[in-house]
Design a protein around this motif. Structure first.
Motif, PDB file in Angstrom:
ATOM      1  N   LEU A 138       3.825 -30.332  20.930  1.00 49.94           N
ATOM      2  CA  LEU A 138       4.037 -31.307  19.872  1.00 49.94           C
ATOM      3  C   LEU A 138       4.844 -30.697  18.727  1.00 49.94           C
ATOM      4  O   LEU A 138       4.615 -29.561  18.337  1.00 49.94           O
ATOM      5  N   GLN A 139       5.781 -31.457  18.181  1.00 46.57           N
ATOM      6  CA  GLN A 139       6.494 -31.025  16.977  1.00 46.57           C
ATOM      7  C   GLN A 139       5.715 -31.417  15.721  1.00 46.57           C
ATOM      8  O   GLN A 139       5.759 -30.727  14.714  1.00 46.57           O
ATOM      9  N   ARG A 140       5.008 -32.549  15.825  1.00 41.04           N
ATOM     10  CA  ARG A 140       4.153 -33.025  14.740  1.00 41.04           C
ATOM     11  C   ARG A 140       2.893 -33.615  15.357  1.00 41.04           C
ATOM     12  O   ARG A 140       2.939 -34.168  16.466  1.00 41.04           O
ATOM     13  N   ASN A 142       1.299 -36.246  14.584  1.00 34.39           N
ATOM     14  CA  ASN A 142       1.322 -37.696  14.741  1.00 34.39           C
ATOM     15  C   ASN A 142       2.099 -38.137  15.980  1.00 34.39           C
ATOM     16  O   ASN A 142       2.174 -39.335  16.279  1.00 34.39           O
ATOM     17  N   GLN A 143       2.690 -37.169  16.700  1.00 37.19           N
ATOM     18  CA  GLN A 143       3.355 -37.485  17.963  1.00 37.19           C
ATOM     19  C   GLN A 143       2.355 -37.674  19.106  1.00 37.19           C
ATOM     20  O   GLN A 143       2.700 -38.217  20.148  1.00 37.19           O
ATOM     21  N   ASN A 145      -0.064 -39.116  21.505  1.00 33.61           N
ATOM     22  CA  ASN A 145      -0.336 -40.486  21.934  1.00 33.61           C
ATOM     23  C   ASN A 145      -1.106 -40.437  23.236  1.00 33.61           C
ATOM     24  O   ASN A 145      -0.573 -40.018  24.267  1.00 33.61           O
ATOM     25  N   THR A 283       2.770 -26.921  14.544  1.00 27.92           N
ATOM     26  CA  THR A 283       1.905 -27.210  15.690  1.00 27.92           C
ATOM     27  C   THR A 283       1.870 -26.038  16.665  1.00 27.92           C
ATOM     28  O   THR A 283       0.839 -25.760  17.282  1.00 27.92           O
TER      29      THR A 283
END
Length: 303
Positions: A138-140, A142-143, A145, A283
């Motif tokens: 993940l880069q962030r 909130n990515q 899912n 992350t």
């Protein structure tokens, strides 16, 4: 787990990470690559296999060893084919960490069912390693899912993880048999190298069956075309896994080896930044930290 075994797996993971960096330049299908690499190792080690069997006695290995050798070839093929199929349905950033993470827990469960339970601290470590593997791509945050994990790609990644789990447990059982038989005559490193050759050789029939079943001879043609580059890669892969096998001969619980191998992800990230210009995200810092904490926890009572 002995300090010697830990060093073997760490060095093996470093080689594994280095190979994955080089492997990004690989052309051709994964099936063709597997055929070329397996054939190269099998041919190179064939004289050694003959010498080993003549030294310990060709009839000294029981039938159950050969059954396990056949099963590990099938498990390796299941892993490769499921991995290729998974990448057709989902992004590598989702699939790869899952395939790396799940065997940590699966092997621990399998070894527990086989009478080698892990401590609560080791289970905590396995859990942290698994979470770290999922966080790293993940880069962030909130990515993330959860719906991205409910697809055909996830199904095939589970199959690939089962293949990894199967050959890890099978390899430990087969090595236990062969080292027990060969120990009065040859040291463990000889047995590990012998089993490495047997393992690669047993991969060839299932791989060829896959080609024939799909009526697709293209991977065989490609394997001949990339025989030198894939062969060199196969040698590096062979050295890498031979170190893992040697570590297995000195370790009672194979789940510890599987968990420690995940440090290759840390090495791979660092090499990607240094040699490929990849970016480092928060992350990744957290994911690497979780993996390292997990390794400390899982190895703490056995180091």
């Amino acid at each position: 787990m002995t300090h010697f075994a830990i060093l073997l797996v760490i060095f093996s993971s470093l080689l594994h990470a280095g190979w994955n960096i080089l492997g990004k330049k690989n052309t051709g299908s994964s099936l063709a690559f597997a055929l070329a690499a397996s054939s190269t190792i099998s041919l190179l080690l064939l004289p050694y296999l003959i010498w080993f069997l003549s030294t310990i006695g060709i009839n000294s290995l029981p039938a159950n060893f050969w059954y396990l050798a056949i099963l590990t070839g099938i498990a390796q093929t299941v892993y490769i084919m499921a991995l290729v199929t998974a990448y057709q349905y989902a992004d590598i950033g989702v699939i790869y960490p899952i395939i790396r993470a799940l065997p940590v827990l699966m092997v621990a469960i399998a070894t527990t069912l086989l009478g080698q339970p892990s401590t609560w601290l080791q289970w905590l470590g396995f859990g942290l390693i698994t979470i770290g593997c999922v966080v790293i791509p993940l880069q962030r945050f909130n990515q993330f899912n959860i719906r991205a994990y409910f697809n055909k790609g996830m199904f095939w990644s589970l199959i690939a993880a089962l293949g990894t789990t199967a050959y890890s447990v099978i390899d430990k059982s087969a090595l236990t048999i062969i080292t027990h038989i060969a120990d009065p005559i040859l040291a463990n490193q000889y047995s590990a190298l012998f089993y490495l050759g047997i393992q690669f050789m047993m991969m060839l029939p299932p791989l060829l069956v896959c080609c024939c079943y799909n009526r697709n001879l293209e991977p065989i043609i490609q394997a001949r075309q990339i025989k030198y580059s894939a062969g060199l890669a196969g040698i590096i892969m062979g050295i890498t896994y031979c170190l893992v096998l040697l570590a297995m001969t000195t370790t009672a619980n194979v789940s510890m080896v599987v968990a420690l191998r995940q440090i290759s992800i840390v090495f791979g990230l660092i090499m990607g930044v240094l040699f490929l210009g990849e970016k480092w995200y928060l992350t990744r810092t957290i994911g690497v930290s979780l993996i390292l904490l997990g390794l400390i926890a899982s190895l703490g009572l056995r180091a």
